[in-house]
Design a protein around this motif. Sequence first.
Motif, mmCIF file in Angstrom:
data_model
loop_
_atom_site.group_PDB
_atom_site.id
_atom_site.type_symbol
_atom_site.label_atom_id
_atom_site.label_comp_id
_atom_site.label_asym_id
_atom_site.label_seq_id
_atom_site.Cartn_x
_atom_site.Cartn_y
_atom_site.Cartn_z
ATOM 1 N N PHE A 153 40.729 40.765 46.750
ATOM 2 C CA PHE A 153 39.287 40.986 46.609
ATOM 3 C C PHE A 153 38.614 39.763 46.006
ATOM 4 C CE2 PHE A 153 35.539 42.352 44.258
ATOM 5 C CZ PHE A 153 34.851 43.069 45.223
ATOM 6 N N ASP A 154 37.581 39.291 46.681
ATOM 7 C CA ASP A 154 36.805 38.133 46.243
ATOM 8 C C ASP A 154 35.337 38.537 46.265
ATOM 9 O OD1 ASP A 154 35.241 35.747 46.190
ATOM 10 O OD2 ASP A 154 36.945 34.580 46.873
ATOM 11 N N LEU A 155 34.755 38.789 45.080
ATOM 12 C CA LEU A 155 33.390 39.285 44.990
ATOM 13 C C LEU A 155 32.398 38.328 45.653
ATOM 14 C CD1 LEU A 155 31.405 41.422 43.959
ATOM 15 C CD2 LEU A 155 31.306 40.156 41.774
ATOM 16 N N TYR A 158 32.820 38.563 49.430
ATOM 17 C CA TYR A 158 32.229 39.816 49.928
ATOM 18 C C TYR A 158 30.703 39.700 49.984
ATOM 19 C CZ TYR A 158 36.280 42.964 50.057
ATOM 20 O OH TYR A 158 37.457 43.592 50.394
#
Length: 323
Positions: A153-155, A158
Amino acid sequence: MENRRDADPISFLSLFAALSYGIASMAMVFINKAIVMQYSHSMTLLTFQQVATALLIYVGRKTGYTRSKGLDLQTAKRLLPVSLFYNANVAFALASLKGVNIPMYIAIKRLTPLAVLIAGFFAGKGRPSTQVTLSVLLTAGGVVIAALGDFSFDLFGYGLAFVSVFFQTMYLVLVEKSGAEDGLSSVEIMFYNSFLSLPFLIFLIIVTREFPDSLVLLIAKSNSFSFLVILILSLVMGIILNYTMFLCTIVNSALTTTIVGVLKGVGSTTLGFFLLGGVKVHGLNVTGLVINTAGGLWYSYAKYRQRKRRPLKLTPDIEAHRK
């Protein structure tokens, strides 16, 4: 009998436009991922693609291979927003691929139909059917579940992908509107888009200081045969993707283009788990992607049934095909 003969080539052109866009779009996701893994200057890459597109169409027009008209100032003014939204979409999409894996990238891009429907509702197209609404909500729910199980997950990534969805929605709606009202063919819109985008892109690569670093890196990597192959593929496929996307949007509709994008995403998602480094598998992530894909397929079926009840409009691309 005459009407039936006319309908056959029109149906073939619609099918060809949808299939060619789906194949080109699917290939372009992996090519873009491969190129940004080696060459991170996405704005410069997009500039190269637009220069190649504009030159190809210009040479084609001068040599008689294309029937596109010359530049018209009033038309250019009307299409300027299309160009800006298109380049913003591609730029944010390329940037998001640096931090988002392909399956999640495709899942987020499947939210485009939701955004198109919302934009259409506010534009006065009316409320969507129950099936369309439920399928879009299922697609969005799948994205949330898949994100919870995304180990990588890469904010920031995203966020870039979601911004790309917004810009993609705007340019799809504008392309459909401009193609219908201005009587432009897909090649003509493609040329205006490339021509108008160049000042904007050149300004961006200078302001963001991509240039001259991007040029230095390009020269340094020019000795790599594999990099040159991927770069050339990126330029060629960028041209093909632009043409098929505009063709599909004008001959069919903006919603048809998003439906094709959803369907090609099924294959891209599957391949994305294994190609270009693969993805760490988590139960939530897989479950979310399956729900997201199911929602996309349901949406496509619902829109297909609606589409069958509507008469097909004639556009310059269809008219040229009939002659």
